[in-house]
Design an enzyme around this catalytic site. Structure first.
Site, mmCIF file in Angstrom:
data_model
loop_
_atom_site.group_PDB
_atom_site.id
_atom_site.type_symbol
_atom_site.label_atom_id
_atom_site.label_comp_id
_atom_site.label_asym_id
_atom_site.label_seq_id
_atom_site.Cartn_x
_atom_site.Cartn_y
_atom_site.Cartn_z
ATOM 1 N N ASP A 9 0.852 -1.182 0.000
ATOM 2 C CA ASP A 9 0.000 0.000 0.000
ATOM 3 C C ASP A 9 0.891 1.236 0.000
ATOM 4 O OD1 ASP A 9 -2.422 1.358 -0.109
ATOM 5 O OD2 ASP A 9 -2.657 1.444 2.060
ATOM 6 N N GLY A 10 0.358 2.310 -0.543
ATOM 7 C CA GLY A 10 1.003 3.607 -0.527
ATOM 8 C C GLY A 10 0.021 4.632 -0.009
ATOM 9 N N GLU A 47 2.344 3.930 -4.249
ATOM 10 C CA GLU A 47 1.799 2.607 -4.570
ATOM 11 C C GLU A 47 2.788 1.813 -5.425
ATOM 12 O OE1 GLU A 47 -0.915 1.301 -3.337
ATOM 13 O OE2 GLU A 47 -2.302 2.917 -2.873
ATOM 14 N N ASP A 69 -4.386 -2.497 -3.179
ATOM 15 C CA ASP A 69 -5.645 -1.776 -3.344
ATOM 16 C C ASP A 69 -5.522 -0.697 -4.421
ATOM 17 O OD1 ASP A 69 -4.180 0.254 -2.148
ATOM 18 O OD2 ASP A 69 -5.481 0.459 -0.408
ATOM 19 N N HIS A 124 -9.065 0.142 2.735
ATOM 20 C CA HIS A 124 -9.782 0.638 3.924
ATOM 21 C C HIS A 124 -11.099 -0.111 4.134
ATOM 22 C CE1 HIS A 124 -6.777 3.762 3.923
ATOM 23 N NE2 HIS A 124 -7.057 3.983 2.657
ATOM 24 N N ASP A 134 -1.014 0.118 5.117
ATOM 25 C CA ASP A 134 -1.437 1.513 5.170
ATOM 26 C C ASP A 134 -0.896 2.184 6.429
ATOM 27 O OD1 ASP A 134 -3.181 3.768 4.187
ATOM 28 O OD2 ASP A 134 -4.093 3.439 6.151
#
Length: 148
Positions: A9-10, A47, A69, A124, A134
């Site tokens: 994740d970024g 990301e 994501d 999320h 995250d």
């Protein structure tokens, strides 16, 4: 080939702004967390960087399940957009220049090296590993902001 599962994740505070990335790598019973960031970046760059750093951490070609994501990362690869951008001199179908070419040029050899299966998940949404990534990303850029 070893089978590795990677979650990435970024995150960014502002876009552009300070950002971070996080990744969880799993092989057998082993797990490794890595993270980093940049003081002036974008969410998409973070990301991409998460995926690049995670794949770069693998010491040999592996069978990888990459969970992200990021529609930007997953769709660009799965739908072949990035390969067309490269073939067309990093110009998109709308005749605009592709973004983040420097990172795509780092990523493409890595995905050639490994046998990668891409899995998009909703961010999320309570996915434990995505939430961990995250949290690492956000923590990294918050630390950057504190150092300013």
């Amino acid at each position: 080939m070893k089978k590795v599962k990677i979650y990435t994740d970024g995150a960014c505070s502002g876009n552009p702004g300070p950002g971070g990335w996080g990744a969880v790598l799993r092989f057998g019973g082993h797990e490794k967390e890595i993270s980093g960031g940049d003081a002036d970046t974008t969410n998409n760059r973070m990301e991409l960087t998460a995926v690049i750093e995670a794949l770069s951490a693998l010491k040999e070609p592996c069978e990888v399940e990459l969970v992200s994501d990021s529609r930007y990362v997953i769709d660009s690869i799965e739908k072949g957009w990035v390969f067309n951008w490269k073939k067309n001199g990093w110009i998109k179908s709308n005749k605009e220049p592709a973004l983040n070419v420097d990172l795509w040029e780092k990523l493409l050899p890595l995905i050639d090296k490994h046998d990668v299966k891409y899995v998009w998940i909703k961010g999320h949404a309570g996915h434990a590993e995505n939430e961990r990534c995250d949290k690492m990303a956000v923590q990294y850029y918050q630390n950057l902001k504190r150092e300013e």
